[in-house]
Design an enzyme around this catalytic site. Structure first.
Site, PDB file in Angstrom:
ATOM      1  CD  GLU A  15      40.775  37.213  35.724  1.00 32.95           C
ATOM      2  OE1 GLU A  15      39.712  36.981  36.326  1.00 32.95           O
ATOM      3  OE2 GLU A  15      41.580  36.339  35.381  1.00 32.95           O
ATOM      4  CG  HIS A  73      36.157  36.057  34.369  1.00 37.51           C
ATOM      5  ND1 HIS A  73      35.405  34.933  34.149  1.00 37.51           N
ATOM      6  CD2 HIS A  73      37.435  35.632  34.540  1.00 37.51           C
ATOM      7  CE1 HIS A  73      36.200  33.864  34.195  1.00 37.51           C
ATOM      8  NE2 HIS A  73      37.455  34.254  34.423  1.00 37.51           N
ATOM      9  CG  HIS A  75      40.869  34.561  31.379  1.00 35.97           C
ATOM     10  ND1 HIS A  75      40.932  33.214  31.135  1.00 35.97           N
ATOM     11  CD2 HIS A  75      40.337  34.694  32.614  1.00 35.97           C
ATOM     12  CE1 HIS A  75      40.449  32.566  32.181  1.00 35.97           C
ATOM     13  NE2 HIS A  75      40.059  33.436  33.088  1.00 35.97           N
ATOM     14  CG  ASP A  85      37.992  31.178  35.894  1.00 32.65           C
ATOM     15  OD1 ASP A  85      37.922  31.986  36.828  1.00 32.65           O
ATOM     16  OD2 ASP A  85      38.507  31.417  34.795  1.00 32.65           O
TER      17      ASP A  85
END
Ligand SMILES: [Zn+2]
Length: 125
Positions: A15, A73, A75, A85
């Site tokens: 990530e 970020h 995924h 998260d």
């Protein structure tokens, strides 16, 4: 947004993460500065930025008179907050979480408002 897309592509399957700064005016958040922070966990399902880097980046942004807007970020999964998260989102208060899915290219921004997950509009210049 191109920088974030490239960074996500390069980091994949790890990530990618970045800190977003800019202006917060009423309900609108405009990102004018993106700082990529390496994912120290080197994980494909979680991320964490180096605390010293985060500190330096915040100090720099403050000197430039920019507001902290949120966290980016990527995924491998769809662009929706994971259980991890969601836990961190609660800790970060009003920060906007921008997520890009490397799987389908989807982008979405979220914020916790009064304990509830809400989708928000975030402009990246
Ligand atoms: Zn995530």
């Amino acid at each position: 947004m191109r920088l974030l897309k490239n960074e996500s592509k390069n980091a994949h399957p790890i990530e990618a993460c970045a800190l977003l700064f800019g202006r917060l005016i009423d309900e609108e958040a405009v990102v004018t500065k993106v700082v990529v922070t390496p994912n120290v966990l080197r994980s494909s399902v979680r991320f964490e930025a180096d605390p010293q880097t985060v500190f330096n980046v915040f100090e720099q942004a403050e000197q430039e008179g920019l507001d902290f807007v949120g966290i980016f970020h990527s995924h491998s999964a769809p662009a929706h907050p994971s259980v991890f998260d969601f836990q961190y989102m609660r800790l970060w208060g009003e920060a906007v979480w921008l997520i890009l899915s490397s799987a389908d290219g989807g982008v979405a921004a979220f914020q916790i408002v009064k304990g509830d997950l809400q989708k928000v509009v975030l402009k990246v210049e």
